[in-house]
Design a protein around this motif. Structure first.
Motif, PDB file in Angstrom:
ATOM      1  N   THR A 120       0.824  -1.206   0.000  1.00 51.06           N
ATOM      2  CA  THR A 120       0.000   0.000   0.000  1.00 51.06           C
ATOM      3  C   THR A 120       0.860   1.259   0.000  1.00 51.06           C
ATOM      4  O   THR A 120       1.938   1.297   0.586  1.00 51.06           O
ATOM      5  CB  THR A 120      -0.937   0.029   1.222  1.00 51.06           C
ATOM      6  OG1 THR A 120      -1.761   1.207   1.155  1.00 51.06           O
ATOM      7  CG2 THR A 120      -0.170   0.058   2.528  1.00 51.06           C
ATOM      8  N   SER A 121       0.364   2.293  -0.671  1.00 45.31           N
ATOM      9  CA  SER A 121       1.068   3.577  -0.704  1.00 45.31           C
ATOM     10  C   SER A 121       0.501   4.568   0.294  1.00 45.31           C
ATOM     11  O   SER A 121       1.083   5.644   0.482  1.00 45.31           O
ATOM     12  CB  SER A 121       1.001   4.173  -2.109  1.00 45.31           C
ATOM     13  OG  SER A 121      -0.345   4.332  -2.512  1.00 45.31           O
ATOM     14  N   SER A 122      -0.640   4.227   0.953  1.00 41.49           N
ATOM     15  CA  SER A 122      -1.208   5.219   1.867  1.00 41.49           C
ATOM     16  C   SER A 122      -2.090   4.634   2.967  1.00 41.49           C
ATOM     17  O   SER A 122      -2.328   5.297   3.973  1.00 41.49           O
ATOM     18  CB  SER A 122      -2.046   6.240   1.077  1.00 41.49           C
ATOM     19  OG  SER A 122      -3.155   5.610   0.465  1.00 41.49           O
ATOM     20  N   LEU A 123      -2.587   3.410   2.808  1.00 44.04           N
ATOM     21  CA  LEU A 123      -3.517   2.855   3.792  1.00 44.04           C
ATOM     22  C   LEU A 123      -2.796   2.483   5.083  1.00 44.04           C
ATOM     23  O   LEU A 123      -1.599   2.204   5.087  1.00 44.04           O
ATOM     24  CB  LEU A 123      -4.226   1.627   3.218  1.00 44.04           C
ATOM     25  CG  LEU A 123      -5.097   1.870   1.983  1.00 44.04           C
ATOM     26  CD1 LEU A 123      -5.672   0.559   1.479  1.00 44.04           C
ATOM     27  CD2 LEU A 123      -6.215   2.856   2.294  1.00 44.04           C
ATOM     28  N   SER A 124      -3.529   2.457   6.175  1.00 44.14           N
ATOM     29  CA  SER A 124      -2.950   2.182   7.484  1.00 44.14           C
ATOM     30  C   SER A 124      -2.472   0.735   7.580  1.00 44.14           C
ATOM     31  O   SER A 124      -3.260  -0.208   7.481  1.00 44.14           O
ATOM     32  CB  SER A 124      -3.982   2.446   8.580  1.00 44.14           C
ATOM     33  OG  SER A 124      -3.523   1.952   9.822  1.00 44.14           O
ATOM     34  N   VAL A 125      -1.172   0.571   7.783  1.00 43.98           N
ATOM     35  CA  VAL A 125      -0.606  -0.765   7.969  1.00 43.98           C
ATOM     36  C   VAL A 125      -1.123  -1.357   9.286  1.00 43.98           C
ATOM     37  O   VAL A 125      -1.370  -2.558   9.378  1.00 43.98           O
ATOM     38  CB  VAL A 125       0.933  -0.686   7.945  1.00 43.98           C
ATOM     39  CG1 VAL A 125       1.565  -2.035   8.301  1.00 43.98           C
ATOM     40  CG2 VAL A 125       1.406  -0.233   6.569  1.00 43.98           C
ATOM     41  N   THR A 126      -1.309  -0.521  10.280  1.00 44.46           N
ATOM     42  CA  THR A 126      -1.821  -0.981  11.574  1.00 44.46           C
ATOM     43  C   THR A 126      -3.215  -1.575  11.424  1.00 44.46           C
ATOM     44  O   THR A 126      -3.512  -2.657  11.958  1.00 44.46           O
ATOM     45  CB  THR A 126      -1.853   0.182  12.578  1.00 44.46           C
ATOM     46  OG1 THR A 126      -0.541   0.743  12.673  1.00 44.46           O
ATOM     47  CG2 THR A 126      -2.308  -0.293  13.942  1.00 44.46           C
ATOM     48  N   GLU A 127      -4.077  -0.882  10.682  1.00 39.46           N
ATOM     49  CA  GLU A 127      -5.450  -1.379  10.499  1.00 39.46           C
ATOM     50  C   GLU A 127      -5.477  -2.642   9.661  1.00 39.46           C
ATOM     51  O   GLU A 127      -6.254  -3.558   9.933  1.00 39.46           O
ATOM     52  CB  GLU A 127      -6.309  -0.283   9.868  1.00 39.46           C
ATOM     53  CG  GLU A 127      -6.559   0.895  10.807  1.00 39.46           C
ATOM     54  CD  GLU A 127      -7.405   1.980  10.176  1.00 39.46           C
ATOM     55  OE1 GLU A 127      -7.953   1.742   9.077  1.00 39.46           O
ATOM     56  OE2 GLU A 127      -7.504   3.067  10.772  1.00 39.46           O
ATOM     57  N   GLY A 129      -3.105  -4.828   9.556  1.00 40.75           N
ATOM     58  CA  GLY A 129      -2.569  -5.869  10.425  1.00 40.75           C
ATOM     59  C   GLY A 129      -3.561  -6.385  11.433  1.00 40.75           C
ATOM     60  O   GLY A 129      -3.418  -7.511  11.938  1.00 40.75           O
ATOM     61  N   ALA A 130      -4.588  -5.586  11.727  1.00 41.69           N
ATOM     62  CA  ALA A 130      -5.604  -6.020  12.690  1.00 41.69           C
ATOM     63  C   ALA A 130      -6.392  -7.216  12.187  1.00 41.69           C
ATOM     64  O   ALA A 130      -7.038  -7.922  12.972  1.00 41.69           O
ATOM     65  CB  ALA A 130      -6.545  -4.858  13.002  1.00 41.69           C
ATOM     66  N   ALA A 131      -6.352  -7.471  10.877  1.00 43.07           N
ATOM     67  CA  ALA A 131      -7.056  -8.624  10.310  1.00 43.07           C
ATOM     68  C   ALA A 131      -6.267  -9.916  10.488  1.00 43.07           C
ATOM     69  O   ALA A 131      -6.771 -10.997  10.166  1.00 43.07           O
ATOM     70  CB  ALA A 131      -7.318  -8.386   8.821  1.00 43.07           C
TER      71      ALA A 131
END
Length: 284
Positions: A120-127, A129-131
């Motif tokens: 991803t170029s902009s989406l939250s990696v943290t969010e 990763g929550a999956a």
């Protein structure tokens, strides 16, 4: 000297996924590319083959293009992944729900030691990763287009990413002979946030009649030593991609990332840049 991972899987064989697959295969990795249907798989292989042929013509390969292509296998689902994948990179369009679903499916199909990454170029990696059930082995590996020629990989670390995962990603980045920058997970990271800000301001200037696209780009190239102006770069990235990132950043960071009406109008007309033949420039 760092060595490339032995086995790599890439979800998505579009421009970015194909470039990532080619780059790792050229470094010696065995590649598995996952595409959803036979036509998409055929197009992905043709995309990689054409790119390898161009690289061979320019003398950029250390071995025959057919040998590199021979290390790339295409499959139809994550369930068909071979055992023991060292690194799996998701490289599908910027749709958070789609990315999260595919990453969760992939996590169940690979071993516990596999590093998972999103391009991803902009989406939250943290969010994203929550999956996952084991988010510690997950991070962002933001490649740049065109991947084989680009020098940079932006490594995006979420609060849950382990140091072991980051160190593995750093070693693999260097094995590709690319430069790394490490950033904490935040909206747009470093590259997209700054790149989009410059690109949007350039589009506002065109909309307001300050200058023509060529003049704005030349000013940044000659005055600030940018290798490419922000409007030509927008055409290469894709106006639709840039709009999607701007909308995402606008929602989180506020009005300074509001997309200019001109950008929305051009996307609505199908003027997406090089891939459609028309953007701020005409491409033939």
């Amino acid at each position: 000297m760092s060595t490339a991972p032995q086995t790599v899987a890439v979800i998505g064989g579009g421009r970015m996924g194909a470039g990532i697959a080619q780059t790792f295969a050229a470094a010696g990795s065995a590649l598995t590319v996952i595409e959803s249907n036979e036509q998409a798989a055929t197009e992905a292989r043709e995309r990689i083959a054409a790119s390898l042929a161009r690289a061979a013509e320019k003398g950029r390969l250390n071995e025959p293009a057919e040998d590199i292509l021979g290390r790339i296998v295409l499959i139809g689902s994550v369930e068909e992944l071979p055992a023991g994948v060292d690194l799996l990179i998701e490289a599908v369009p910027e749709d958070a729900a789609l990315k999260a679903r595919l990453l969760a499916s992939a996590e169940k199909a690979v071993g516990e030691r596999t590093v998972l990454a999103t391009n991803t170029s902009s989406l939250s990696v943290t969010e994203l990763g929550a999956a996952l059930s084991r988010p510690g082995r997950f991070l962002g590996m933001h490649f740049f287009n065109p991947v084989p020629a680009s020098e940079l990989i932006e490594l995006v670390v979420a609060p849950t990413t382990t140091d072991e995962t980051l160190q593995a990603a750093l070693a693999w980045t260097r094995a590709l002979d690319k430069k790394d920058v490490v950033v904490k997970d935040s909206p747009g990271f470093a590259s997209s946030r700054l790149g989009v800000a410059l690109g949007l301001e350039a589009i506002w200037m065109v909309q307001e009649g300050v200058a023509e696209p060529e003049a704005i780009d030349t000013a940044m190239q000659l005055g600030y030593k940018h290798p490419m102006g922000p409007l030509r770069l927008t055409d290469l990235v894709g106006l639709d991609v840039r709009l999607a990132i701007a909308d995402h950043l606008h929602a989180i960071l506020g009005e300074r990332f509001a997309p200019p009406p001109l950008l929305r109008e051009k996307v609505a007309r199908g003027e997406l840049g090089r891939k459609s033949g028309q953007g701020f420039y005409t491409w033939h």
